[in-house]
Design a protein around this motif. Structure first.
Motif, PDB file in Angstrom:
ATOM      1  N   GLU A  76       0.832  -1.198   0.000  1.00  0.00           N
ATOM      2  CA  GLU A  76       0.000   0.000   0.000  1.00  0.00           C
ATOM      3  C   GLU A  76       0.869   1.253   0.000  1.00  0.00           C
ATOM      4  OE1 GLU A  76      -2.441  -0.347   3.469  1.00  0.00           O
ATOM      5  OE2 GLU A  76      -3.837  -1.746   2.538  1.00  0.00           O
ATOM      6  N   GLY A  77       0.308   2.345  -0.506  1.00  0.00           N
ATOM      7  CA  GLY A  77       0.967   3.632  -0.440  1.00  0.00           C
ATOM      8  C   GLY A  77       1.875   3.909  -1.622  1.00  0.00           C
ATOM      9  N   SER A  78       2.550   5.057  -1.520  1.00  0.00           N
ATOM     10  CA  SER A  78       3.376   5.530  -2.642  1.00  0.00           C
ATOM     11  C   SER A  78       4.868   5.428  -2.368  1.00  0.00           C
ATOM     12  CB  SER A  78       3.012   6.999  -2.925  1.00  0.00           C
ATOM     13  OG  SER A  78       3.175   7.779  -1.734  1.00  0.00           O
ATOM     14  N   ALA A  79       5.271   4.772  -1.283  1.00  0.00           N
ATOM     15  CA  ALA A  79       6.692   4.711  -0.921  1.00  0.00           C
ATOM     16  C   ALA A  79       7.502   3.859  -1.882  1.00  0.00           C
ATOM     17  CB  ALA A  79       6.848   4.168   0.507  1.00  0.00           C
ATOM     18  N   LEU A  80       6.856   3.057  -2.725  1.00  0.00           N
ATOM     19  CA  LEU A  80       7.579   2.199  -3.667  1.00  0.00           C
ATOM     20  C   LEU A  80       7.904   2.891  -4.986  1.00  0.00           C
ATOM     21  CD1 LEU A  80       5.708  -1.198  -3.123  1.00  0.00           C
ATOM     22  CD2 LEU A  80       7.976  -0.568  -2.303  1.00  0.00           C
ATOM     23  N   ASP A  81       7.517   4.175  -5.130  1.00  0.00           N
ATOM     24  CA  ASP A  81       7.810   4.903  -6.373  1.00  0.00           C
ATOM     25  C   ASP A  81       9.314   4.943  -6.652  1.00  0.00           C
ATOM     26  OD1 ASP A  81       5.132   5.345  -6.517  1.00  0.00           O
ATOM     27  OD2 ASP A  81       5.238   7.537  -6.465  1.00  0.00           O
ATOM     28  N   LEU A  82      10.098   5.338  -5.657  1.00  0.00           N
ATOM     29  CA  LEU A  82      11.542   5.487  -5.856  1.00  0.00           C
ATOM     30  C   LEU A  82      12.227   4.152  -6.178  1.00  0.00           C
ATOM     31  CD1 LEU A  82      14.029   7.262  -5.929  1.00  0.00           C
ATOM     32  CD2 LEU A  82      14.195   7.064  -3.435  1.00  0.00           C
ATOM     33  N   PRO A  83      11.976   3.084  -5.409  1.00  0.00           N
ATOM     34  CA  PRO A  83      12.617   1.816  -5.786  1.00  0.00           C
ATOM     35  C   PRO A  83      12.189   1.313  -7.168  1.00  0.00           C
ATOM     36  CG  PRO A  83      11.029   1.485  -3.996  1.00  0.00           C
ATOM     37  CD  PRO A  83      11.262   2.956  -4.135  1.00  0.00           C
ATOM     38  N   LEU A  84      10.943   1.568  -7.566  1.00  0.00           N
ATOM     39  CA  LEU A  84      10.506   1.188  -8.909  1.00  0.00           C
ATOM     40  C   LEU A  84      11.280   1.959  -9.974  1.00  0.00           C
ATOM     41  CD1 LEU A  84       6.630   0.938  -8.423  1.00  0.00           C
ATOM     42  CD2 LEU A  84       8.153  -0.927  -9.090  1.00  0.00           C
ATOM     43  N   ALA A  85      11.473   3.262  -9.742  1.00  0.00           N
ATOM     44  CA  ALA A  85      12.206   4.087 -10.702  1.00  0.00           C
ATOM     45  C   ALA A  85      13.661   3.639 -10.812  1.00  0.00           C
ATOM     46  CB  ALA A  85      12.129   5.554 -10.288  1.00  0.00           C
ATOM     47  N   ILE A  86      14.302   3.396  -9.678  1.00  0.00           N
ATOM     48  CA  ILE A  86      15.701   2.952  -9.694  1.00  0.00           C
ATOM     49  C   ILE A  86      15.803   1.586 -10.361  1.00  0.00           C
ATOM     50  CG2 ILE A  86      17.665   2.304  -8.258  1.00  0.00           C
ATOM     51  CD1 ILE A  86      17.176   5.294  -8.330  1.00  0.00           C
ATOM     52  N   GLY A  87      14.861   0.697 -10.079  1.00  0.00           N
ATOM     53  CA  GLY A  87      14.867  -0.626 -10.691  1.00  0.00           C
ATOM     54  C   GLY A  87      14.756  -0.555 -12.204  1.00  0.00           C
ATOM     55  N   LEU A  88      13.865   0.303 -12.710  1.00  0.00           N
ATOM     56  CA  LEU A  88      13.706   0.455 -14.155  1.00  0.00           C
ATOM     57  C   LEU A  88      14.963   1.041 -14.798  1.00  0.00           C
ATOM     58  CD1 LEU A  88      10.026   1.779 -14.339  1.00  0.00           C
ATOM     59  CD2 LEU A  88      10.873  -0.383 -15.273  1.00  0.00           C
ATOM     60  N   LEU A  89      15.561   2.048 -14.137  1.00  0.00           N
ATOM     61  CA  LEU A  89      16.760   2.682 -14.694  1.00  0.00           C
ATOM     62  C   LEU A  89      17.936   1.717 -14.753  1.00  0.00           C
ATOM     63  CD1 LEU A  89      16.494   6.164 -12.921  1.00  0.00           C
ATOM     64  CD2 LEU A  89      16.398   5.763 -15.387  1.00  0.00           C
ATOM     65  N   VAL A  90      18.089   0.899 -13.702  1.00  0.00           N
ATOM     66  CA  VAL A  90      19.226  -0.028 -13.651  1.00  0.00           C
ATOM     67  C   VAL A  90      19.014  -1.198 -14.599  1.00  0.00           C
ATOM     68  CG1 VAL A  90      20.518  -1.602 -12.157  1.00  0.00           C
ATOM     69  CG2 VAL A  90      19.827   0.626 -11.286  1.00  0.00           C
ATOM     70  N   SER A  91      17.797  -1.756 -14.612  1.00  0.00           N
ATOM     71  CA  SER A  91      17.548  -2.951 -15.437  1.00  0.00           C
ATOM     72  C   SER A  91      17.588  -2.653 -16.939  1.00  0.00           C
ATOM     73  CB  SER A  91      16.194  -3.573 -15.065  1.00  0.00           C
ATOM     74  OG  SER A  91      15.139  -2.680 -15.345  1.00  0.00           O
ATOM     75  N   THR A  92      17.304  -1.400 -17.319  1.00  0.00           N
ATOM     76  CA  THR A  92      17.362  -1.031 -18.740  1.00  0.00           C
ATOM     77  C   THR A  92      18.727  -0.497 -19.140  1.00  0.00           C
ATOM     78  OG1 THR A  92      16.464   1.164 -18.175  1.00  0.00           O
ATOM     79  CG2 THR A  92      14.894  -0.541 -18.873  1.00  0.00           C
ATOM     80  N   GLY A  93      19.650  -0.420 -18.178  1.00  0.00           N
ATOM     81  CA  GLY A  93      21.010   0.027 -18.478  1.00  0.00           C
ATOM     82  C   GLY A  93      21.172   1.524 -18.575  1.00  0.00           C
ATOM     83  N   GLU A  94      20.203   2.297 -18.142  1.00  0.00           N
ATOM     84  CA  GLU A  94      20.304   3.753 -18.196  1.00  0.00           C
ATOM     85  C   GLU A  94      21.304   4.287 -17.171  1.00  0.00           C
ATOM     86  OE1 GLU A  94      18.912   6.127 -20.163  1.00  0.00           O
ATOM     87  OE2 GLU A  94      18.126   4.538 -21.443  1.00  0.00           O
ATOM     88  N   ILE A  95      21.418   3.633 -16.022  1.00  0.00           N
ATOM     89  CA  ILE A  95      22.391   4.038 -15.004  1.00  0.00           C
ATOM     90  C   ILE A  95      23.057   2.786 -14.454  1.00  0.00           C
ATOM     91  CG2 ILE A  95      21.101   6.119 -14.350  1.00  0.00           C
ATOM     92  CD1 ILE A  95      20.188   4.632 -11.817  1.00  0.00           C
ATOM     93  N   ALA A  96      24.219   2.989 -13.816  1.00  0.00           N
ATOM     94  CA  ALA A  96      24.930   1.889 -13.154  1.00  0.00           C
ATOM     95  C   ALA A  96      25.256   2.316 -11.729  1.00  0.00           C
ATOM     96  CB  ALA A  96      26.210   1.550 -13.913  1.00  0.00           C
ATOM     97  N   ILE A  97      24.909   1.485 -10.762  1.00  0.00           N
ATOM     98  CA  ILE A  97      25.129   1.800  -9.343  1.00  0.00           C
ATOM     99  C   ILE A  97      26.006   0.714  -8.738  1.00  0.00           C
ATOM    100  CG2 ILE A  97      24.033   2.192  -7.099  1.00  0.00           C
ATOM    101  CD1 ILE A  97      21.512   3.026  -8.582  1.00  0.00           C
ATOM    102  N   ALA A  98      27.113   1.131  -8.160  1.00  0.00           N
ATOM    103  CA  ALA A  98      28.012   0.172  -7.508  1.00  0.00           C
ATOM    104  C   ALA A  98      27.411  -0.281  -6.183  1.00  0.00           C
ATOM    105  CB  ALA A  98      29.375   0.820  -7.263  1.00  0.00           C
ATOM    106  N   GLN A  99      27.543  -1.550  -5.880  1.00  0.00           N
ATOM    107  CA  GLN A  99      27.055  -2.138  -4.628  1.00  0.00           C
ATOM    108  C   GLN A  99      25.573  -1.804  -4.400  1.00  0.00           C
ATOM    109  OE1 GLN A  99      30.088  -0.406  -1.962  1.00  0.00           O
ATOM    110  NE2 GLN A  99      30.880  -2.492  -1.681  1.00  0.00           N
ATOM    111  N   LEU A 100      24.772  -2.063  -5.413  1.00  0.00           N
ATOM    112  CA  LEU A 100      23.341  -1.750  -5.361  1.00  0.00           C
ATOM    113  C   LEU A 100      22.636  -2.431  -4.197  1.00  0.00           C
ATOM    114  CD1 LEU A 100      20.848  -0.456  -6.736  1.00  0.00           C
ATOM    115  CD2 LEU A 100      20.676  -2.520  -8.146  1.00  0.00           C
TER     116      LEU A 100
END
Length: 509
Positions: A76-100
């Protein structure tokens, strides 16, 4: 490619770990979100895609599947917006994060990529504080909340763009270390009336001092305008300061109860709460529950005071729902999906008139109520509820000659010193037990810690018999007497302590 992002969801006031599993692959473009999301989570796709587009990134054109694990827990709620955005960016190769895997993300996104604060961050921070190496990523609006948990490592940002830049740079300078409650400014109790401005009413002040010293429930009964509500509003000024553990407990509940769209910056609860709901309050608003399972006023008053003015005007069913938390210090709400437990260790205070017209106890005004009307009015408060109220005080009208007197009485600060000493005696007495105040004692401990001689005990039993007290009423009498003895620094309860305590059990419904 597949990526797993760490996050949390709230269940009551508990923070439950959630894995946002994102798989972006080549194929017919599409977006599938599974894992029991509610409407707010399901609609996050539009917010997240728009926020990502605002920072110049593109995550469309892939066949994207997102699973929120564990799949059998409703999200429930909107707290999952940020992890969803980071997940999409990383999985599509748009960004790379060390020690994710070190990072835990929570936050709500607006369409232009700004990060908005979410509720329950303190619960999440308390969970992560015991984990070595984890870093919490939150909106800047939740920074003060996260700072309460000493030793927590966290990163805060105003927008998705800033968050991505911090994560890609992987600089230790962007990671904050929480310094704990000591770093917070002390609350100034502005607006709390002082007892020195309350003329007369010495008996009421004494009763409230005893209630504050032992965390006892109290009831003030008197004519309209006698000063019942004013005296109750002075009570926070004589309550002892909260410990660090109590601050965390109380702030955690208020954080989880924060409503979406609250514009005011969330601040830690550093002074004991004083909640005074209107008598039209529903059962859900008072004890909690509803579709989103939010805590109610009783839980928001945890470690403080729940004051019910005009007690007979409350719905009887609402009042009866308070009986269990008054005894147990917690509220359990059961639903088909499970049971949520909220802390609710509060002092229950109340005020009422003695009859519908209000003048049954006033020597200067004639009561116009019929005997049956008075009886029906008092019967709105059930015997079991009344039996749980330790201190019941009659509030006489103040003599008009005292209206011109300005101050001169004992201040709240002076009373607070005595209350704090009595509470410290109780903390030392109960240092190896689960409770911290006299009001929380069980009947076994009430008898043991009263330390009465045989003569004093005979007096107590005789008085209880004459006043027809129940077993609960008898042991609550001992608890109040124990508090009175603590206020005078005595190791054992004496007849004088019991005699004063008996004065506060005289009301009959």
């Amino acid at each position: 490619m597949f990526r797993r992002i760490r996050s949390y969801c709230l269940y009551g006031i508990k923070a439950v770990p959630v894995s946002v599993e994102v798989d972006a692959s080549q194929g017919l473009p599409g977006f599938t979100l599974v894992g029991l999301p509610d409407n707010a989570v399901r609609e996050s796709r539009e917010r997240v895609v728009s926020a990502i587009r605002s920072i110049g990134k593109v995550v469309t054109g892939f066949r994207t599947t997102i699973n929120l694990s564990p799949a059998d827990l409703r999200k429930e709620g909107s707290a999952l917006d940020l992890p969803l955005a980071i997940g999409l960016l990383v999985s599509t190769g748009e960004i790379a994060i060390a020690q994710l895997e070190r990072y835990v993300f929570v936050g709500e996104l607006s369409l232009d990529g700004l990060l908005k604060p979410v509720r329950g961050v303190l619960s999440i921070a308390m969970n992560l504080a015991v984990e070595r190496g984890s870093i919490l990523v939150i909106p800047k609006g939740n920074m003060q909340e996260a700072s309460l948990v000493e030793g927590l490592h966290f990163v805060c940002a105003d927008s998705l763009k800033e968050c991505v830049e911090i994560l890609e740079s992987n600089s230790s300078q962007d990671v904050h270390v929480a310094k704990g409650i000591a770093s917070c400014c002390t609350n100034v109790d502005d607006g709390i009336p002082d007892f020195k401005n309350v003329v007369g009413m010495d008996g009421v002040k004494r009763a409230l001092e005893i209630a504050a010293a032992g965390a006892h429930n109290f009831l003030l009964i008197g004519s309209p305008g006698a000063g019942k509500t004013l005296c109750a509003k002075c009570l926070p000024g004589i309550l002892p300061e909260m410990t660090e553990l109590e601050i965390l407990e109380t702030t955690r509940i208020h954080s989880c109860a924060r409503r979406s769209g609250d514009s005011d910056e969330f601040r830690p609860v550093l002074s004991r709460p004083f909640r005074a709901p209107h008598h039209s309050a529903s059962m859900v608003s008072l004890v909690g529950g509803g579709t989103r399972l939010l805590p109610g006023e009783a839980s928001l008053a945890h470690n403080g005071v729940l004051f019910l003015d005009e007690l007979p005007e409350f719905n009887r069913g609402v009042l009866e729902a308070l009986r269990e938390p008054m005894e147990d210090g917690k509220i359990s709400v059961s639903r088909a999906s499970g049971t949520v437990v909220w802390p609710a260790r509060f002092m229950m205070g109340a005020a009422m008139n003695p009859c519908p017209c209000g003048y049954a106890m006033d020597p200067k005004h004639e009561c116009t109520c019929l005997p049956e009307a008075r009886k029906r009015y008092r019967e709105k408060i059930s015997g079991p509820l009344l039996d749980r109220i330790d201190i019941q005080v009659s509030v006489p009208p103040v003599d008009a000659a005292l209206f011109a007197v300005r101050g001169g009485g004992e201040s709240s600060a002076e009373i607070r010193k005595r209350v704090s000493v009595a509470r410290e005696i109780q903390r030392e007495r109960f240092r190896n037990l689960s409770f911290k105040s006299n009001a929380e004692m069980s009947s076994e401990y009430a008898r043991r810690f009263a330390s009465m001689t045989s003569d004093v005990e005979r007096f107590a039993v005789s008085a209880a018999t004459k006043m027809d007290l129940s077993a609960r009423g008898y042991f609550r009498l001992l608890k109040v007497a124990r508090t009175i003895a603590d206020l005078r620094g005595a190791s054992a309860v004496d007849i004088m302590d019991l005699s004063e305590a008996l004065r506060y059990r005289a009301f009959r419904g």
